[in-house]
Design an enzyme around this catalytic site. Sequence first.
Site, PDB file in Angstrom:
ATOM      1  N   PRO A   2      38.487  38.219  43.743  1.00  0.00           N
ATOM      2  CA  PRO A   2      39.346  37.733  44.820  1.00  0.00           C
ATOM      3  C   PRO A   2      39.992  36.403  44.454  1.00  0.00           C
ATOM      4  CG  PRO A   2      37.079  38.141  45.564  1.00  0.00           C
ATOM      5  CD  PRO A   2      37.077  38.184  44.089  1.00  0.00           C
ATOM      6  N   GLU A   3      41.311  36.423  44.345  1.00  0.00           N
ATOM      7  CA  GLU A   3      42.085  35.203  44.135  1.00  0.00           C
ATOM      8  C   GLU A   3      42.831  34.919  45.434  1.00  0.00           C
ATOM      9  OE1 GLU A   3      44.323  35.359  40.443  1.00  0.00           O
ATOM     10  OE2 GLU A   3      42.964  36.835  39.608  1.00  0.00           O
ATOM     11  N   HIS A  92      23.119  44.548  48.601  1.00  0.00           N
ATOM     12  CA  HIS A  92      23.702  43.290  48.167  1.00  0.00           C
ATOM     13  C   HIS A  92      24.266  42.473  49.331  1.00  0.00           C
ATOM     14  CE1 HIS A  92      23.071  44.498  44.081  1.00  0.00           C
ATOM     15  NE2 HIS A  92      23.816  45.575  44.240  1.00  0.00           N
ATOM     16  N   ARG A 111      27.046  40.416  42.248  1.00  0.00           N
ATOM     17  CA  ARG A 111      26.801  39.507  41.122  1.00  0.00           C
ATOM     18  C   ARG A 111      26.426  38.091  41.537  1.00  0.00           C
ATOM     19  NH1 ARG A 111      31.228  41.346  36.639  1.00  0.00           N
ATOM     20  NH2 ARG A 111      31.102  43.549  37.128  1.00  0.00           N
ATOM     21  N   ARG A 154      48.316  17.269  29.845  1.00  0.00           N
ATOM     22  CA  ARG A 154      47.467  18.378  29.440  1.00  0.00           C
ATOM     23  C   ARG A 154      48.010  19.077  28.205  1.00  0.00           C
ATOM     24  NH1 ARG A 154      44.343  19.690  34.103  1.00  0.00           N
ATOM     25  NH2 ARG A 154      43.293  21.127  32.706  1.00  0.00           N
TER      26      ARG A 154
END
Length: 274
Positions: A2-3, A92, A111, A154
């Site tokens: 999920p973004e 889960h 996870r 950067r």
Amino acid sequence: MPELPEVETIRSALARLVLGKRICQVRVAGKRVIDPLTKKHIRKEILDHRFVTCLRRGKYLILQGKDFSLLFHLGMSGSLIFFPKSKTPGKHTHLLIRFHDGSELHYADPRTFGRIRFYPLLPLERIPELSRLGWEPLDGGISLSELGKAFKRRSAPIKQVIMDQRLIAGIGNIYASEILFDSSIDPWKPARDLTRPELGRLRRAMERVLSAAIDEGGTSIISFQDAEGRRGGHQNSLQVYSRIESPCPRCEGIILKRNLGGRATYYCPGCQRK
DNA sequence: ATAGATCTCCGGCAGC
DNA sequence: TGCTGCCGGAGATCTA
């Protein structure tokens, strides 16, 4: 994974489905996703309350009550699913919230890379996880000169830099590849070397790619399900991600997959040149 | 102070 | 069928 678009898809559904409903039962399992202190707070301070607001910041989802914030990060495999009627939790399921009308909200996460944390009601920027986040790509608040200034410091490949949550919030591995393809920028190009036109195309691509994904309910490559257990539709609109050895949608090239900083990176060597 | 590299967590799943 | 190794968000830790 999920973004931003997937979390936003969940947020808008939950805003419609759970706000205003009185919480009548809470079950917490495990201690990795929900730390013991949060577990204690959830059990003591949420019962009989209602969620009044549902917000998103980056990849975080925040369900706020009148005097608390419940913060969710779905990690790799987290799901937040609303059931109109009671449902047996899966193995889960880490959090089950039951509402007075019999409906339920389940947080499941095989996870366990996800996190749920309880906070008293604070301005979002005072929640530690959120205070570290950078610009919201869809807020229209990123000025090109500020972005350029940040990139100047950067030397890392631009793909890694746009995935840095401290700079820009919400872009993960899938959308980073898609955004760089959309803006015709080589993922390996050092951020500090981006030209002004590239900067403009990149900002535009962030808005275009993320909004398109939200419009289609997110991307379900493997497992993403929205708040009602449905798959998104944007996996059919992906231009490069997971499309190894497919023809490039824009030129005569072939989509390649290579590793960049340990992440699968999809790109067209034909139209994304340094 | 800051950027960057490396390590860690976990279980589904691909590949053998 | 069963085993092994891979993968990845983000925080911690270390180095330069």
